[in-house]
Design an enzyme around this catalytic site. Structure first.
Site, mmCIF file in Angstrom:
data_model
loop_
_atom_site.group_PDB
_atom_site.id
_atom_site.type_symbol
_atom_site.label_atom_id
_atom_site.label_comp_id
_atom_site.label_asym_id
_atom_site.label_seq_id
_atom_site.Cartn_x
_atom_site.Cartn_y
_atom_site.Cartn_z
ATOM 1 C CE1 TYR A 225 3.261 -18.763 24.320
ATOM 2 C CE2 TYR A 225 1.120 -18.546 23.319
ATOM 3 C CZ TYR A 225 2.469 -18.759 23.208
ATOM 4 O OH TYR A 225 3.025 -18.974 21.971
ATOM 5 C CB SER B 165 6.379 -20.849 21.628
ATOM 6 O OG SER B 165 6.994 -19.713 22.135
ATOM 7 C CE LYS C 201 9.502 -20.329 24.011
ATOM 8 N NZ LYS C 201 8.464 -19.426 24.507
ATOM 9 C CB VAL D 147 3.384 -15.807 18.487
ATOM 10 C CG1 VAL D 147 3.212 -15.659 19.977
ATOM 11 C CG2 VAL D 147 4.846 -15.770 18.087
ATOM 12 C CE1 TYR E 5 13.132 -18.960 22.803
ATOM 13 C CE2 TYR E 5 13.324 -16.693 22.038
ATOM 14 C CZ TYR E 5 12.570 -17.724 22.574
ATOM 15 O OH TYR E 5 11.242 -17.523 22.853
HETATM 16 N N1 GLU Z 1 10.106 -16.294 19.285
HETATM 17 C C1 GLU Z 1 8.953 -15.836 19.996
HETATM 18 C C2 GLU Z 1 9.365 -14.931 21.148
HETATM 19 O O1 GLU Z 1 10.283 -15.227 21.842
HETATM 20 C C3 GLU Z 1 8.196 -17.019 20.488
HETATM 21 C C4 GLU Z 1 6.914 -16.630 21.112
HETATM 22 C C5 GLU Z 1 5.866 -17.695 21.045
HETATM 23 O O2 GLU Z 1 5.630 -18.324 20.024
HETATM 24 O O3 GLU Z 1 5.266 -17.880 22.104
HETATM 25 O O4 GLU Z 1 8.781 -13.917 21.374
#
Ligand code: GLU
Length: 304
Positions: A240, A64, A67, A258, A189
């Site tokens: 989060y 993430s 992002k 994650v 993605y």
């Molecule tokens: N590719 C992971 C997902 O979409 C990213 C999650 C993350 O790192 O928060 O579940």
């Protein structure tokens, strides 16, 4: 003068011997293969001095954290129009939560939760001729490092088990907030999340976010206003449903993934990245959060 190297050495020796390390993410099978004893930290200051300790040059899945990079590229391509399709409020929910998306008619709460990042991916696909390659080139250019690449095995592994991301993308599509087809958007993605980078490369990639949009080589990637907005989003939405706790303990804008990575920055002063694969109950790197709390406490520097 603050001795960053001494502080990082102290943090790394604590973290490398810690017994409570958190749990590695297993919902993406490929990620469960990582060694949970790893710990790395790298800091670059505003004079481009570099400090590091532990496994700071080892590549890991940034997940993430990507992002923020896709958001940066989308903001420079479409500007303010982006905010018609994604909101800027913290969600207070886990990254893959779906109920808010339905309650709010397909407008994701922010670009750093999965649904928001999937809309950003859709925007990039609509605006780039060869989206995966051009996104990869954007990250390589930010970092001045052409060795950076996707981890195809991780992208494939996530595609096979990405049920909640398929659900989010289908919901977005049903509300008309996805212009391209679900498969194409999720393929992009999953690849962006699979980027493999080290702590030291991450601090280079995030340098413009702490340096008024300008990278280490002097090229401008973002306006000052865009940099302000990305930092505001990282502070309020980057962890989060633990963004409040991170601001409370660490006091810096940042983003976790994650894969166990965290990047954080003190605008105008430094950019720091940590990697420790074990996660806490909210999905943030346990030792990474502790390390950054120690850093801002030991240096008595934060945005507050
Ligand atoms: N590719 C992971 C997902 O979409 C990213 C999650 C993350 O790192 O928060 O579940």
């Amino acid at each position: 003068m603050i001795d960053y190297q001494e502080i990082l050495d102290g943090i790394a020796s604590n973290c490398l011997t810690a017994t409570e390390k958190g749990k590695i993410a297993t919902y993406i099978p490929e990620l469960s293969k990582v060694d949970d004893s790893k710990f790395g930290i790298h800091l670059v200051d505003n004079s481009k001095n570099n400090y590091s300790a532990g496994d700071s040059d080892e590549l890991f899945s940034i997940q993430s954290i990507s992002k923020v990079l896709s958001l940066g590229q989308a903001m420079s391509l479409v500007g303010e129009d982006l905010w018609k399709r994604v909101d800027v409020e913290p969600s207070g929910d886990p990254f893959n939560h779906l109920s808010l998306l339905e309650m709010e008619n397909g407008i994701p709460r922010n670009p750093l939760i999965n649904a928001g990042a999937i809309v950003v991916a859709d925007i990039l696909i609509s605006n780039l001729e060869n989206p995966k390659l051009e996104f990869l080139n954007y990250v390589r250019e930010l970092t001045n490092d052409n060795s950076i690449n996707f981890d195809i095995e991780v992208a494939k592994s996530e595609k096979e088990t990405g049920y909640r991301n398929y659900a989010a993308a289908n919901l977005l599509k049903s509300y008309g907030n996805l212009k391209n087809d679900v498969e194409t958007v999720l393929d992009f993605y999953f690849h962006q999340c699979s980027l493999k980078m080290s702590c030291s490369q991450l601090t280079k990639a995030f340098y413009p976010f702490m340096n008024k949009g300008v990278c280490q080589q002097g090229k401008t990637f973002l306006t000052v206003r865009q940099e302000k907005r990305i930092n505001a989003l990282m502070l309020t939405c980057g962890f989060y449903d633990e963004a409040g706790e991170f601001a409370f303990e660490v006091g810096l804008p940042g983003k976790s993934g994650v894969g166990g990575g965290i990047v954080a920055l003190l605008p105008g002063k430094y950019c720091v990245a940590t990697w420790a694969p074990g996660l806490n109950a909210k999905g943030n790197s346990k030792l990474g959060m502790e390390a950054l709390e120690k850093l801002t406490t030991a240096t008595a520097q934060s945005i507050f």
